[in-house]
Design a protein around this motif. Sequence first.
Motif, PDB file in Angstrom:
ATOM      1  N   ASP A 193      54.364  57.488  72.479  1.00  0.00           N
ATOM      2  CA  ASP A 193      55.443  58.304  71.925  1.00  0.00           C
ATOM      3  C   ASP A 193      56.680  58.260  72.814  1.00  0.00           C
ATOM      4  O   ASP A 193      57.808  58.160  72.322  1.00  0.00           O
ATOM      5  CB  ASP A 193      54.935  59.743  71.770  1.00  0.00           C
ATOM      6  CG  ASP A 193      55.804  60.588  70.855  1.00  0.00           C
ATOM      7  OD1 ASP A 193      56.426  60.021  69.935  1.00  0.00           O
ATOM      8  OD2 ASP A 193      55.835  61.819  71.041  1.00  0.00           O
ATOM      9  N   TRP A 200      54.677  57.449  63.353  1.00  0.00           N
ATOM     10  CA  TRP A 200      54.141  58.717  62.894  1.00  0.00           C
ATOM     11  C   TRP A 200      53.988  58.812  61.385  1.00  0.00           C
ATOM     12  O   TRP A 200      53.341  59.715  60.878  1.00  0.00           O
ATOM     13  CB  TRP A 200      54.991  59.867  63.435  1.00  0.00           C
ATOM     14  CG  TRP A 200      54.798  60.058  64.902  1.00  0.00           C
ATOM     15  CD1 TRP A 200      55.743  60.006  65.878  1.00  0.00           C
ATOM     16  CD2 TRP A 200      53.566  60.331  65.581  1.00  0.00           C
ATOM     17  NE1 TRP A 200      55.184  60.207  67.111  1.00  0.00           N
ATOM     18  CE2 TRP A 200      53.847  60.411  66.954  1.00  0.00           C
ATOM     19  CE3 TRP A 200      52.246  60.494  65.157  1.00  0.00           C
ATOM     20  CZ2 TRP A 200      52.864  60.666  67.900  1.00  0.00           C
ATOM     21  CZ3 TRP A 200      51.268  60.744  66.094  1.00  0.00           C
ATOM     22  CH2 TRP A 200      51.581  60.827  67.453  1.00  0.00           C
ATOM     23  N   LYS A 207      49.129  62.887  63.039  1.00  0.00           N
ATOM     24  CA  LYS A 207      50.367  63.524  63.506  1.00  0.00           C
ATOM     25  C   LYS A 207      50.172  65.026  63.672  1.00  0.00           C
ATOM     26  O   LYS A 207      50.614  65.615  64.666  1.00  0.00           O
ATOM     27  CB  LYS A 207      51.495  63.243  62.519  1.00  0.00           C
ATOM     28  CG  LYS A 207      52.831  63.848  62.911  1.00  0.00           C
ATOM     29  CD  LYS A 207      53.905  63.508  61.891  1.00  0.00           C
ATOM     30  CE  LYS A 207      55.239  64.147  62.255  1.00  0.00           C
ATOM     31  NZ  LYS A 207      56.286  63.841  61.254  1.00  0.00           N
ATOM     32  N   TYR A 210      48.083  65.692  66.781  1.00  0.00           N
ATOM     33  CA  TYR A 210      48.844  65.493  68.015  1.00  0.00           C
ATOM     34  C   TYR A 210      49.836  66.635  68.230  1.00  0.00           C
ATOM     35  O   TYR A 210      50.016  67.094  69.370  1.00  0.00           O
ATOM     36  CB  TYR A 210      49.573  64.157  67.986  1.00  0.00           C
ATOM     37  CG  TYR A 210      50.341  63.863  69.260  1.00  0.00           C
ATOM     38  CD1 TYR A 210      49.679  63.742  70.473  1.00  0.00           C
ATOM     39  CD2 TYR A 210      51.725  63.750  69.255  1.00  0.00           C
ATOM     40  CE1 TYR A 210      50.364  63.499  71.646  1.00  0.00           C
ATOM     41  CE2 TYR A 210      52.428  63.495  70.419  1.00  0.00           C
ATOM     42  CZ  TYR A 210      51.745  63.381  71.615  1.00  0.00           C
ATOM     43  OH  TYR A 210      52.443  63.144  72.776  1.00  0.00           O
TER      44      TYR A 210
END
Length: 241
Positions: A193, A200, A207, A210
């Motif tokens: 990232d 994403w 997503k 996370y």
Amino acid sequence: MSPGSERSQGLMSTLHHYPLCPHSRFARLALAELGVEVDLVEERPWERRDEFLALDPAGQTPVLVAEGGLAVPGASVIAEWLDETVGAGAGERRLMPDDPRARVEVRRLVAWFSGKFWDEVTGYLVNEKIYKRFVPPASGGGPPDMASIRAARANVRYHLRYIGFLAQRRNFLAGDALTYADLAAAAHISCVDYLGDAPWGEDEAAKTWYARVKSRPSFRALLADKIPGMAPADSYADLDF
């Protein structure tokens, strides 16, 4: 930032780490989740300092130097050592389940991200985009190999789909509670990232998972990390990315 410049006074344990080393990030997350304070010392593993090699001849980050001088090398070894020394007293914060079968699943996923994900994604991206910028050409430094970066960008997609598969069936990746599996996965994803290589749009469940882990207090120090000359992607520190 020079090695040792993050050292603070009064903390008996020291973690030798590199800010964008995913294995180091895994260790930092585990320590923070368990409430273990450490003195952070930035280590540039490509410099192969004699003092660091004396702690771990492999010369790889992270290495935790515990109170009393015990050197605990490698994120997975640090995680196991933490569970053996402070896990039982951590209550609901413990990062390994009590059930032996459930512990196998945590270890399987930690090995997946620390091994397979590193070999197929983060190893390529961190080495090509970060480490090679600082390593002399005679030692393998230089411009990034775009074929390796393209391979990592392709591979990360199926890893995100696997994370999404797990996240849709469980509260966290290995089961009902947060474990080392989530921290290992999030540590590696955070590096992807930072470098702007996380697709994403690939899997909404991944997503969402996370975002939950990224929002935890243990993640704040990681989101503040900066690599000189390389700013993070715009969404990196955004909790509502």
